[in-house]
Design a protein around this motif. Sequence first.
Motif, PDB file in Angstrom:
ATOM      1  N   ASN A  91      16.242   2.298   3.438  1.00  0.00           N
ATOM      2  CA  ASN A  91      16.892   1.172   2.757  1.00  0.00           C
ATOM      3  C   ASN A  91      16.881   1.321   1.236  1.00  0.00           C
ATOM      4  O   ASN A  91      17.298   0.417   0.525  1.00  0.00           O
ATOM      5  N   GLY A  92      16.378   2.475   0.764  1.00  0.00           N
ATOM      6  CA  GLY A  92      16.368   2.721  -0.673  1.00  0.00           C
ATOM      7  C   GLY A  92      15.187   2.099  -1.393  1.00  0.00           C
ATOM      8  O   GLY A  92      15.164   2.067  -2.628  1.00  0.00           O
ATOM      9  N   LYS A  93      14.188   1.623  -0.643  1.00  0.00           N
ATOM     10  CA  LYS A  93      13.019   0.993  -1.250  1.00  0.00           C
ATOM     11  C   LYS A  93      11.848   1.968  -1.297  1.00  0.00           C
ATOM     12  O   LYS A  93      11.650   2.759  -0.376  1.00  0.00           O
ATOM     13  N   LYS A  94      11.069   1.914  -2.384  1.00  0.00           N
ATOM     14  CA  LYS A  94       9.867   2.743  -2.516  1.00  0.00           C
ATOM     15  C   LYS A  94       8.705   1.999  -1.839  1.00  0.00           C
ATOM     16  O   LYS A  94       8.337   0.901  -2.269  1.00  0.00           O
ATOM     17  N   VAL A  95       8.169   2.625  -0.795  1.00  0.00           N
ATOM     18  CA  VAL A  95       7.120   1.973  -0.016  1.00  0.00           C
ATOM     19  C   VAL A  95       6.003   2.970   0.315  1.00  0.00           C
ATOM     20  O   VAL A  95       6.159   4.180   0.172  1.00  0.00           O
ATOM     21  N   THR A  96       4.877   2.425   0.793  1.00  0.00           N
ATOM     22  CA  THR A  96       3.780   3.253   1.286  1.00  0.00           C
ATOM     23  C   THR A  96       4.223   3.886   2.601  1.00  0.00           C
ATOM     24  O   THR A  96       4.733   3.184   3.485  1.00  0.00           O
TER      25      THR A  96
END
Length: 359
Positions: free
Chosen positions: A234-239
Amino acid sequence: MKCYFFLFCFVIIFTTCSQSKRQTIIEGNIPNLPDGTLYLYEDLYTNIVDSVYTRKGKFKIIYQYDQSNYLGINHIDKKGIKTVFSYLTYAKYKNNLRYTSRFMSDSLIVISGNVKEYQPVKGVIVEKNTKLVDAPPLKVGKQTRAYYSIEMDFFNKADSKAIKEKISQYPYSYHLLYELEKNKNKYSALQIKEFLQLFDKDVKKSDVYKKLFVYAGKKEKKAKLKTPLLEDMNGKKVTFIDPKYDKHLIVFWASWCGPCREEIPFLKKVYVSKDPKLEFISISVDKDKATWKKALNKEQMPWKQFIVNDKEEAYEDLQILFKFNNAIPYTVLVDNNLKILVSSTGLSSEEQLKDILGK
């Protein structure tokens, strides 16, 4: 007086800027080379940087650069026949003569004499309207001589002592620097720094050297290194690692990598019967996000998907944490403390994947 001072400053600036660039002159006199166009490329044959017309086998190209790198040439004649050149080196590979399609950007490269066509070894697919030729012995400089003198698999079999001896023998070799950069995850931070100090002053000024030195410093502090945030679908920076699982199977891949795509059906099969306390994670090294997403839509992998670019700081963190050496597919099984339990480079079969998950 001001005019003279301005002119003096201009001359200094111009001279300083012009001296930062070096040049390679590539001259050819190949009597049996048809008239056509010669293409010069950097590193990969797709990265064309210059071209020149050839007449009666003669040509000359002047290439400018900041630091020595790999170069190669291809030729297309007026009938559309492509000629791919190979050069005999001074080293052997698995007790056989070693050939390469490249040379280094020395000040002068001279190719003089006829080329000889040869047939590819069994299993090698050659493009249509392409012929392979052995070039006559090249006249080269010290960078290419060092490159041609070092075994192709040197860093796969050499211990720390042998590497130090080789760098001491060729302290000016950019090829050795580039090979060290490619294999940096095989060595401790201390070993990398010991290798680096053996290079000469010119190599130490290069961007690759400086980045590798910083990398070694970062590797020294691995214990304090945290897992980076990665971009999800989704284009999100996550762990990307979930601590509720005991183990984590991480697969580095790319949409353009044939063996990676071939491995996916095997991963799907073992995923269905995996231990509930084990999570699957795929990390793509694609440069084109659209191509990555297209591959995801086609492959339909039912586990977490992330992407990282080799220009990001996160990429280097992943290299250090998981001993990822850029070669894909790369599969690594870790626990919650990021301790590597087992790793494998290259295409894994279903049975091999089961063995990895059993560790």
